[in-house]
Design an enzyme around this catalytic site. Structure first.
Site, short mmCIF file in Angstrom:
data_model
loop_
_atom_site.label_atom_id
_atom_site.label_comp_id
_atom_site.label_asym_id
_atom_site.label_seq_id
_atom_site.Cartn_x
_atom_site.Cartn_y
_atom_site.Cartn_z
N CYS A 170 0.86 -1.25 -0.13
CA CYS A 170 -0.06 0.04 0.18
C CYS A 170 1.02 1.30 -0.10
CB CYS A 170 -1.08 -0.10 1.37
SG CYS A 170 -1.73 1.43 1.54
N CYS A 199 -0.09 3.87 2.90
CA CYS A 199 0.64 3.21 4.08
C CYS A 199 2.16 3.56 4.31
CB CYS A 199 0.42 1.63 4.20
SG CYS A 199 -1.57 1.09 3.93
#
Length: 96
Positions: free
Chosen positions: A28, A31
């Site tokens: 991600c 993230c």
């Protein structure tokens, strides 16, 4: 302090105090952008990899990452989805 969830059994014990849970995934992008901000935050943080703990993510309604959930005394008190800058993180955990 940042900890990584190692097994599902420890989750309920770790959320008994005040903790910010970061539901994330290795793949991600947002993230990865969020991680340095979490490191700057002076707070207990528990990182939960949604690929390893899918059932836990599902049980807390995590449908996209990153999802941050603030727990106090084992109860969810705040939730945010997506990237947050350091000021937004401090506001989420109650810092002025």
């Amino acid at each position: 302090m940042i900890r990584h969830l190692e097994n599902k059994e420890q989750f309920n014990e770790l959320i008994k105090d005040k903790v910010l849970v970061d539901f994330y995934a290795e793949w991600c992008g947002p993230c990865k952008m969020l991680a340095p901000n979490l490191e700057k935050l002076d707070y207990n943080i528990l990182k939960v990899d949604v690929d390893k703990f899918q059932d836990l993510a599902i049980s807390y309604g995590v449908m996209s990452v990153p999802t941050l959930i603030l727990f106090k005394n084992g109860k969810e008190v705040n939730k945010s989805i997506g990237y947050l800058d350091i000021d937004e993180l401090k506001e989420m955990v109650g810092h002025e």
